[in-house]
Design a protein around this motif. Structure first.
Motif, PDB file in Angstrom:
ATOM      1  N   LYS A  32      63.034 -13.069 -69.347  1.00  9.24           N
ATOM      2  CA  LYS A  32      62.140 -14.125 -68.868  1.00  9.24           C
ATOM      3  C   LYS A  32      61.137 -13.562 -67.870  1.00  9.24           C
ATOM      4  CE  LYS A  32      65.427 -17.913 -69.422  1.00  9.24           C
ATOM      5  NZ  LYS A  32      66.202 -18.935 -68.707  1.00  9.24           N
ATOM      6  N   SER A  33      61.557 -12.541 -67.132  1.00  8.60           N
ATOM      7  CA  SER A  33      60.687 -11.881 -66.157  1.00  8.60           C
ATOM      8  C   SER A  33      61.330 -10.563 -65.760  1.00  8.60           C
ATOM      9  CB  SER A  33      60.488 -12.757 -64.911  1.00  8.60           C
ATOM     10  OG  SER A  33      61.707 -12.857 -64.190  1.00  8.60           O
ATOM     11  N   PHE A  34      60.533  -9.704 -65.112  1.00  6.93           N
ATOM     12  CA  PHE A  34      61.035  -8.457 -64.535  1.00  6.93           C
ATOM     13  C   PHE A  34      60.677  -8.449 -63.061  1.00  6.93           C
ATOM     14  CE2 PHE A  34      59.909  -7.022 -68.937  1.00  6.93           C
ATOM     15  CZ  PHE A  34      61.185  -6.699 -69.367  1.00  6.93           C
ATOM     16  N   THR A  35      61.634  -8.153 -62.197  1.00  5.01           N
ATOM     17  CA  THR A  35      61.352  -7.879 -60.790  1.00  5.01           C
ATOM     18  C   THR A  35      61.677  -6.409 -60.578  1.00  5.01           C
ATOM     19  OG1 THR A  35      61.870 -10.140 -60.118  1.00  5.01           O
ATOM     20  CG2 THR A  35      61.854  -8.472 -58.389  1.00  5.01           C
ATOM     21  N   PHE A  69      60.100  -6.435 -50.670  1.00  3.72           N
ATOM     22  CA  PHE A  69      60.775  -5.506 -49.764  1.00  3.72           C
ATOM     23  C   PHE A  69      60.301  -4.077 -50.014  1.00  3.72           C
ATOM     24  CE2 PHE A  69      64.259  -2.570 -48.863  1.00  3.72           C
ATOM     25  CZ  PHE A  69      64.523  -2.863 -47.538  1.00  3.72           C
ATOM     26  N   HIS A  70      60.201  -3.691 -51.287  1.00  2.00           N
ATOM     27  CA  HIS A  70      59.749  -2.337 -51.615  1.00  2.00           C
ATOM     28  C   HIS A  70      58.278  -2.142 -51.279  1.00  2.00           C
ATOM     29  CE1 HIS A  70      63.549  -2.043 -53.824  1.00  2.00           C
ATOM     30  NE2 HIS A  70      63.403  -0.742 -53.695  1.00  2.00           N
ATOM     31  N   LEU A 104      60.542 -20.523 -63.791  1.00  2.00           N
ATOM     32  CA  LEU A 104      61.402 -19.383 -64.120  1.00  2.00           C
ATOM     33  C   LEU A 104      62.260 -18.937 -62.943  1.00  2.00           C
ATOM     34  CD1 LEU A 104      59.021 -17.130 -66.279  1.00  2.00           C
ATOM     35  CD2 LEU A 104      60.723 -18.805 -67.047  1.00  2.00           C
ATOM     36  N   ASN A 105      61.928 -19.415 -61.745  1.00  2.00           N
ATOM     37  CA  ASN A 105      62.689 -19.042 -60.546  1.00  2.00           C
ATOM     38  C   ASN A 105      62.788 -17.514 -60.411  1.00  2.00           C
ATOM     39  OD1 ASN A 105      64.036 -19.712 -58.185  1.00  2.00           O
ATOM     40  ND2 ASN A 105      66.038 -19.663 -59.167  1.00  2.00           N
ATOM     41  N   ILE A 106      61.642 -16.851 -60.502  1.00  2.00           N
ATOM     42  CA  ILE A 106      61.595 -15.387 -60.434  1.00  2.00           C
ATOM     43  C   ILE A 106      61.860 -14.922 -58.997  1.00  2.00           C
ATOM     44  CG2 ILE A 106      60.119 -13.351 -60.741  1.00  2.00           C
ATOM     45  CD1 ILE A 106      58.526 -14.967 -62.807  1.00  2.00           C
ATOM     46  N   PRO A 107      62.818 -14.028 -58.794  1.00  2.00           N
ATOM     47  CA  PRO A 107      63.024 -13.501 -57.438  1.00  2.00           C
ATOM     48  C   PRO A 107      61.858 -12.594 -57.039  1.00  2.00           C
ATOM     49  CG  PRO A 107      64.501 -12.413 -58.995  1.00  2.00           C
ATOM     50  CD  PRO A 107      63.772 -13.484 -59.757  1.00  2.00           C
ATOM     51  N   ASN A 108      61.452 -12.677 -55.772  1.00  2.00           N
ATOM     52  CA  ASN A 108      60.346 -11.827 -55.320  1.00  2.00           C
ATOM     53  C   ASN A 108      60.833 -10.537 -54.670  1.00  2.00           C
ATOM     54  OD1 ASN A 108      61.298 -12.978 -52.979  1.00  2.00           O
ATOM     55  ND2 ASN A 108      59.299 -13.346 -52.085  1.00  2.00           N
ATOM     56  N   THR A 109      62.135 -10.285 -54.736  1.00  2.00           N
ATOM     57  CA  THR A 109      62.698  -9.010 -54.270  1.00  2.00           C
ATOM     58  C   THR A 109      63.800  -8.571 -55.227  1.00  2.00           C
ATOM     59  OG1 THR A 109      64.538  -9.879 -52.947  1.00  2.00           O
ATOM     60  CG2 THR A 109      62.376  -9.738 -51.859  1.00  2.00           C
TER      61      THR A 109
END
Length: 198
Positions: A38-41, A66-67, A155-160
């Motif tokens: 659904k997404s890539f972090t 964070f990165h 999609l509730n994509i995490p940002n870290t």
């Protein structure tokens, strides 16, 4: 290398160093396991965005905040010695608090404000502030992927990548307790930990 989603390790591979072709191999294995993306972090590794865009063009990509902060800090240090460095570090430290356009506007303001400063050269005709130039370039190259999570709220994509990064110290501690294990037994222990064992 660990591939993780929703708090669960999906797949991992033992490597001496990260290589882009390893990502492609393991992503293909996940597809073979009927896992859809659904997404890539991601952590911002050079070339990974282009690889994902080529092979998974419809999947949104988010660069880990964070990165991104760590990358900029590597160039500015935690105690920048120039006004430009101070302002850039202050901006990136507030990354998670911005919406996309607000961050872009403030970043562009800094680029304009320090344009001449960043063009300064030394007596060898080399750029005087190469590390700061690299920090600006890193942000610029990842800018399109820093706020993906805001554009796909459903999609509730995490940002870290903190879900994985936060677990590493726990896993490393457990492995360190058994530091005298043979290599094959150490791998079995790691497999057990990554597979959900305690």
């Amino acid at each position: 290398m660990i591939f993780r989603a929703e708090g669960k390790n999906l797949l991992w591979r033992y490597v001496k160093s990260e290589r882009l072709d390893y990502y492609l191999i393991e992503l293909s294995r996940l597809v073979d396991l009927s896992i859809t993306f659904k997404s890539f972090t991601i952590d911002g590794r050079r070339g990974l965005i282009q690889l994902l865009q080529k092979y998974y063009p419809s999947v949104p990509i988010q660069v880990c905040h964070f990165h991104m902060v760590a990358i900029v800090t590597r160039y500015t240090t935690k105690n920048p010695q120039t006004e430009c460095g101070v302002e850039l570090r202050e901006l990136i430290l507030r990354l998670k608090n911005f919406d996309k356009q607000e961050f872009i506007d403030q970043f562009k303001d800094l680029q304009i404000k320090y344009k001449q400063f960043l063009l300064e050269r030394n007596e060898n005709n080399q750029f005087q502030h190469r590390r700061l130039r690299s920090a600006f370039r890193s942000i610029k190259s990842n800018l399109a992927f820093l706020f993906t999570y805001q554009g796909y709220l459903e999609l509730n994509i995490p940002n870290t990548t903190n879900s994985a990064d936060g677990s590493f110290s726990h896993w490393k501690y457990k492995v360190k307790l058994h530091r005298h294990l043979r290599e094959d037994r150490k791998r079995r222990l790691i497999d057990e930990l990554l597979g959900g064992g305690k």
